[in-house]
Design a protein around this motif. Structure first.
Motif, PDB file in Angstrom:
ATOM      1  N   ALA A 260       0.227   2.422 -14.136  1.00 34.22           N
ATOM      2  CA  ALA A 260       0.343   2.821 -12.737  1.00 34.22           C
ATOM      3  C   ALA A 260       1.051   1.746 -11.926  1.00 34.22           C
ATOM      4  N   TYR A 261       1.672   2.174 -10.823  1.00 32.07           N
ATOM      5  CA  TYR A 261       2.254   1.203  -9.893  1.00 32.07           C
ATOM      6  C   TYR A 261       1.123   0.298  -9.401  1.00 32.07           C
ATOM      7  N   PRO A 262       1.320  -1.025  -9.413  1.00 33.42           N
ATOM      8  CA  PRO A 262       0.192  -1.931  -9.188  1.00 33.42           C
ATOM      9  C   PRO A 262      -0.384  -1.946  -7.774  1.00 33.42           C
ATOM     10  N   THR A 263       0.374  -1.530  -6.773  1.00 35.28           N
ATOM     11  CA  THR A 263      -0.163  -1.455  -5.413  1.00 35.28           C
ATOM     12  C   THR A 263      -0.613  -0.029  -5.136  1.00 35.28           C
ATOM     13  N   ARG A 264      -1.878   0.141  -4.828  1.00 36.03           N
ATOM     14  CA  ARG A 264      -2.418   1.470  -4.598  1.00 36.03           C
ATOM     15  C   ARG A 264      -1.860   2.071  -3.303  1.00 36.03           C
ATOM     16  N   LEU A 265      -1.753   3.384  -3.259  1.00 39.17           N
ATOM     17  CA  LEU A 265      -1.302   4.071  -2.051  1.00 39.17           C
ATOM     18  C   LEU A 265      -2.190   3.704  -0.866  1.00 39.17           C
ATOM     19  N   ALA A 266      -3.485   3.590  -1.089  1.00 40.07           N
ATOM     20  CA  ALA A 266      -4.411   3.281   0.005  1.00 40.07           C
ATOM     21  C   ALA A 266      -4.050   1.981   0.698  1.00 40.07           C
ATOM     22  N   ALA A 267      -3.537   1.002  -0.039  1.00 36.00           N
ATOM     23  CA  ALA A 267      -3.164  -0.276   0.575  1.00 36.00           C
ATOM     24  C   ALA A 267      -1.993  -0.085   1.540  1.00 36.00           C
ATOM     25  N   PHE A 268      -1.004   0.710   1.133  1.00 37.97           N
ATOM     26  CA  PHE A 268       0.129   0.992   2.021  1.00 37.97           C
ATOM     27  C   PHE A 268      -0.350   1.733   3.275  1.00 37.97           C
ATOM     28  N   LEU A 269      -1.196   2.733   3.068  1.00 37.33           N
ATOM     29  CA  LEU A 269      -1.631   3.545   4.207  1.00 37.33           C
ATOM     30  C   LEU A 269      -2.554   2.764   5.133  1.00 37.33           C
ATOM     31  N   ASP A 270      -3.346   1.853   4.595  1.00 32.43           N
ATOM     32  CA  ASP A 270      -4.176   1.003   5.455  1.00 32.43           C
ATOM     33  C   ASP A 270      -3.305   0.139   6.359  1.00 32.43           C
ATOM     34  N   GLN A 271      -2.246  -0.418   5.802  1.00 31.96           N
ATOM     35  CA  GLN A 271      -1.337  -1.239   6.608  1.00 31.96           C
ATOM     36  C   GLN A 271      -0.612  -0.380   7.643  1.00 31.96           C
ATOM     37  N   LEU A 272      -0.249   0.852   7.264  1.00 33.46           N
ATOM     38  CA  LEU A 272       0.392   1.749   8.219  1.00 33.46           C
ATOM     39  C   LEU A 272      -0.562   2.089   9.360  1.00 33.46           C
TER      40      LEU A 272
END
Length: 282
Positions: free
Chosen positions: A149-161
């Motif tokens: 899997a891509y090592p950065t989870r989607l949740a991390a991106f969305l939390d920053q957004l």
């Protein structure tokens, strides 16, 4: 509760007045795409940033290249000042890039992309719909079906957004990206809310469902792949597979850098990019 719409605060627009580039526009279907043109007498270099990086966030890279090339940095669909909408798949991103080349009358441009942008570069170069002079890919996600899997989870991106949508600052950005130069933390704080939530979500899904190695072996013309020596995205196994599938490509590891090579170690990453571009500009 619905999430806020994309926004570009006044402070972010003011950033555009402080950079040595002109805004230009191209159309891909019904979408208007924004491009920052840095000028210069050298060959054209079309630059494609990563999943949550509007064009202005690559200013510190583009401005260091104007003695060698004419950099143009694209606000990829759904980011920055470009329109959103569509499926946000690699084929669509490639079509957008081809539309920029045609719409701005770019003659055999060099292509450069980081992360998501590197995957787009591979698709454009493999499709062969527009003539290009060479491709440089920086730390492309090598995930895909049947792969890690891509090592950065989607949740991390969305939390920053979410932080950006409610209002963030460089100090909060630094909690996620402590190594970045202060100016780049400030730019991210001001510009991240310009990224469409659905664009991030669909692109991240593409990292898992669209295989980079479906495109990489067919990349035409001179090619180079840069990667962070400490990157969790481009692993040693990934480099070995990439070398085996496209032996003509040049490879360079950027020391003391993870996935965000230009932000983690700007001098070394810029030196590696210039070294990769130089043979392609003759």
């Amino acid at each position: 509760m619905p999430h806020p719409q994309r926004s570009v605060p006044q402070s972010a627009l003011a950033d555009l007045a402080d950079i040595p580039a002109t805004s230009r526009w191209a159309r891909s279907g019904t979408a208007r795409l924004h491009v920052l043109d840095y000028g210069g007498a050298g060959p054209t270099l079309l630059m494609l940033p990563g999943i949550t990086s509007p064009a202005v966030t690559m200013d510190f890279v583009a401005r260091e290249l104007t003695d060698l090339v004419r950099p143009l940095v694209v606000d990829v669909r759904g980011r920055g000042l470009s329109d959103g909408g569509g499926a946000y798949r690699l084929e669509e991103y490639a079509e957008d890039t081809e539309a920029v080349v045609a719409g701005l009358g770019l003659h055999r441009p060099l292509l450069f992309g980081h992360s998501m942008g590197a995957r787009i570069v591979a698709a454009v170069a493999a499709r062969g719909k527009v003539a290009t002079a060479g491709s440089v890919l920086a730390d492309p996600p090598m995930s895909g079906p049947g792969r890690a899997a891509y090592p950065t989870r989607l949740a991390a991106f969305l939390d920053q957004l979410t932080q950006a949508e409610r209002g963030t600052d460089a100090d909060e950005v630094a909690a996620s990206w402590p190594r970045w130069p202060r100016r780049e933390q400030e730019l991210r704080a001001r510009w991240l809310a310009s990224c469409e939530r659905r664009a991030i979500t669909a692109t991240h899904e593409g990292f898992e469902t669209e295989d980079f190695f479906d495109w990489w072996p067919a990349v035409a013309g001179p090619a180079a792949l840069l990667y962070g020596a400490d990157s969790p995205v481009v692993t040693a196994d990934g480099v070995a597979e990439a070398r085996a599938l496209l032996p003509s490509a040049a490879f360079a590891a950027v020391p003391d850098a993870g996935h965000m090579i230009f932000w983690d170690n700007p001098p070394a990453a810029l030196a590696a990019l210039r070294a990769a571009l130089r043979p392609m500009t003759g």
